[in-house]
Design a protein around this motif. Structure first.
Motif, PDB file in Angstrom:
ATOM      1  N   CYS A  93      -1.630   8.122  73.001  1.00  0.00           N
ATOM      2  CA  CYS A  93      -0.558   8.614  72.146  1.00  0.00           C
ATOM      3  C   CYS A  93       0.130   7.419  71.499  1.00  0.00           C
ATOM      4  O   CYS A  93       0.086   6.290  72.016  1.00  0.00           O
ATOM      5  CB  CYS A  93       0.435   9.495  72.892  1.00  0.00           C
ATOM      6  SG  CYS A  93       1.510   8.655  74.043  1.00  0.00           S
ATOM      7  N   ALA A  94       0.755   7.675  70.367  1.00  0.00           N
ATOM      8  CA  ALA A  94       1.372   6.617  69.580  1.00  0.00           C
ATOM      9  C   ALA A  94       2.581   7.164  68.841  1.00  0.00           C
ATOM     10  O   ALA A  94       2.638   8.354  68.531  1.00  0.00           O
ATOM     11  CB  ALA A  94       0.363   6.048  68.588  1.00  0.00           C
ATOM     12  N   ALA A  95       3.525   6.282  68.568  1.00  0.00           N
ATOM     13  CA  ALA A  95       4.763   6.652  67.872  1.00  0.00           C
ATOM     14  C   ALA A  95       4.862   5.907  66.551  1.00  0.00           C
ATOM     15  O   ALA A  95       4.573   4.703  66.483  1.00  0.00           O
ATOM     16  CB  ALA A  95       5.975   6.331  68.749  1.00  0.00           C
ATOM     17  N   ASP A  96       5.286   6.631  65.535  1.00  0.00           N
ATOM     18  CA  ASP A  96       5.378   6.102  64.170  1.00  0.00           C
ATOM     19  C   ASP A  96       6.812   6.264  63.684  1.00  0.00           C
ATOM     20  O   ASP A  96       7.331   7.386  63.635  1.00  0.00           O
ATOM     21  CB  ASP A  96       4.409   6.876  63.278  1.00  0.00           C
ATOM     22  CG  ASP A  96       4.396   6.390  61.839  1.00  0.00           C
ATOM     23  OD1 ASP A  96       3.693   7.014  61.028  1.00  0.00           O
ATOM     24  OD2 ASP A  96       5.090   5.405  61.514  1.00  0.00           O
ATOM     25  N   ARG A  97       7.441   5.169  63.278  1.00  0.00           N
ATOM     26  CA  ARG A  97       8.825   5.237  62.796  1.00  0.00           C
ATOM     27  C   ARG A  97       8.928   5.828  61.398  1.00  0.00           C
ATOM     28  O   ARG A  97      10.005   6.268  60.992  1.00  0.00           O
ATOM     29  CB  ARG A  97       9.447   3.834  62.794  1.00  0.00           C
ATOM     30  CG  ARG A  97       9.701   3.277  64.182  1.00  0.00           C
ATOM     31  CD  ARG A  97      10.208   1.857  64.119  1.00  0.00           C
ATOM     32  NE  ARG A  97       9.180   0.938  63.634  1.00  0.00           N
ATOM     33  CZ  ARG A  97       9.338  -0.380  63.561  1.00  0.00           C
ATOM     34  NH1 ARG A  97      10.493  -0.919  63.896  1.00  0.00           N
ATOM     35  NH2 ARG A  97       8.358  -1.142  63.140  1.00  0.00           N
ATOM     36  N   VAL A  98       7.818   5.840  60.684  1.00  0.00           N
ATOM     37  CA  VAL A  98       7.835   6.337  59.312  1.00  0.00           C
ATOM     38  C   VAL A  98       7.507   7.822  59.316  1.00  0.00           C
ATOM     39  O   VAL A  98       6.500   8.247  59.889  1.00  0.00           O
ATOM     40  CB  VAL A  98       6.827   5.571  58.440  1.00  0.00           C
ATOM     41  CG1 VAL A  98       6.782   6.160  57.035  1.00  0.00           C
ATOM     42  CG2 VAL A  98       7.186   4.091  58.400  1.00  0.00           C
ATOM     43  N   ILE A  99       8.358   8.579  58.665  1.00  0.00           N
ATOM     44  CA  ILE A  99       8.149  10.018  58.617  1.00  0.00           C
ATOM     45  C   ILE A  99       7.410  10.337  57.326  1.00  0.00           C
ATOM     46  O   ILE A  99       7.970  10.272  56.244  1.00  0.00           O
ATOM     47  CB  ILE A  99       9.489  10.775  58.646  1.00  0.00           C
ATOM     48  CG1 ILE A  99      10.326  10.297  59.830  1.00  0.00           C
ATOM     49  CG2 ILE A  99       9.249  12.265  58.701  1.00  0.00           C
ATOM     50  CD1 ILE A  99       9.627  10.443  61.161  1.00  0.00           C
ATOM     51  N   TYR A 109       1.057   2.956  63.200  1.00  0.00           N
ATOM     52  CA  TYR A 109       1.825   3.362  64.364  1.00  0.00           C
ATOM     53  C   TYR A 109       2.383   2.136  65.080  1.00  0.00           C
ATOM     54  O   TYR A 109       1.728   1.103  65.177  1.00  0.00           O
ATOM     55  CB  TYR A 109       0.955   4.205  65.300  1.00  0.00           C
ATOM     56  CG  TYR A 109       0.666   5.571  64.714  1.00  0.00           C
ATOM     57  CD1 TYR A 109      -0.233   5.724  63.657  1.00  0.00           C
ATOM     58  CD2 TYR A 109       1.309   6.702  65.187  1.00  0.00           C
ATOM     59  CE1 TYR A 109      -0.475   6.966  63.101  1.00  0.00           C
ATOM     60  CE2 TYR A 109       1.059   7.953  64.642  1.00  0.00           C
ATOM     61  CZ  TYR A 109       0.172   8.074  63.593  1.00  0.00           C
ATOM     62  OH  TYR A 109      -0.065   9.308  63.040  1.00  0.00           O
ATOM     63  N   ASP A 110       3.603   2.291  65.570  1.00  0.00           N
ATOM     64  CA  ASP A 110       4.338   1.145  66.080  1.00  0.00           C
ATOM     65  C   ASP A 110       4.234   0.953  67.585  1.00  0.00           C
ATOM     66  O   ASP A 110       4.310  -0.178  68.070  1.00  0.00           O
ATOM     67  CB  ASP A 110       5.823   1.309  65.706  1.00  0.00           C
ATOM     68  CG  ASP A 110       6.010   1.444  64.212  1.00  0.00           C
ATOM     69  OD1 ASP A 110       6.349   2.558  63.761  1.00  0.00           O
ATOM     70  OD2 ASP A 110       5.793   0.455  63.504  1.00  0.00           O
ATOM     71  N   TYR A 111       4.116   2.022  68.323  1.00  0.00           N
ATOM     72  CA  TYR A 111       4.096   1.942  69.788  1.00  0.00           C
ATOM     73  C   TYR A 111       2.927   2.761  70.322  1.00  0.00           C
ATOM     74  O   TYR A 111       2.613   3.828  69.784  1.00  0.00           O
ATOM     75  CB  TYR A 111       5.414   2.473  70.372  1.00  0.00           C
ATOM     76  CG  TYR A 111       6.636   1.754  69.857  1.00  0.00           C
ATOM     77  CD1 TYR A 111       7.455   2.342  68.900  1.00  0.00           C
ATOM     78  CD2 TYR A 111       6.955   0.486  70.321  1.00  0.00           C
ATOM     79  CE1 TYR A 111       8.567   1.684  68.409  1.00  0.00           C
ATOM     80  CE2 TYR A 111       8.067  -0.176  69.832  1.00  0.00           C
ATOM     81  CZ  TYR A 111       8.865   0.427  68.878  1.00  0.00           C
ATOM     82  OH  TYR A 111       9.967  -0.235  68.405  1.00  0.00           O
TER      83      TYR A 111
END
Length: 122
Positions: A93-99, A109-111
């Motif tokens: 899984c990954a997190a993206d600050r840009v919507i 993806y940032d994290y």
């Protein structure tokens, strides 16, 4: 800073189901778009699914996999049904600050979590 921890992987027969979970740290989880990627042996990491308010899927999993999120629990899920041997991979899984819609590149993806192994036997 966001820390991600996946769980729920395992060994399943073809046609079976698994649900992956990804628990996130931090109080701003709802601000992030979340994605699932996978990497099979000898292959590059590939996009699977993404969710912010809406969802977006790779063609290879559309109709079989469902991504969802529970912002109160800081958790994103990947329900995988109708699993095939070609779904065998480490899932991240990954997190993206840009919507934004359709962001499918790993570099966007940032994290990232550490991954969980999914093995589908034939």
């Amino acid at each position: 800073q966001v820390q991600l921890v996946e769980s729920g992987g395992g060994l399943v027969q073809a046609g079976g189901s698994l649900r992956l979970s990804c628990a996130a740290s931090g109080r701003t989880f709802s601000n992030y778009a979340m994605g699932w990627f996978r990497q099979a042996p000898g292959k590059e990491r590939e996009f699977v699914a993404r969710i912010r308010s809406g969802t977006y899927y790779a063609d290879s999993v559309k109709g079989r996999f469902t991504i969802s999120r529970d912002n109160a629990k800081n958790t994103v899920y990947l329900q995988m049904n109708g699993l095939k041997p070609e779904d065998t991979a480490v899932y991240y899984c990954a997190a993206d600050r840009v919507i934004g819609f359709g962001r499918v590149k790993e570099s966007q993806y940032d994290y990232w979590g550490q991954g969980t192994q999914v093995t589908v036997s034939s």
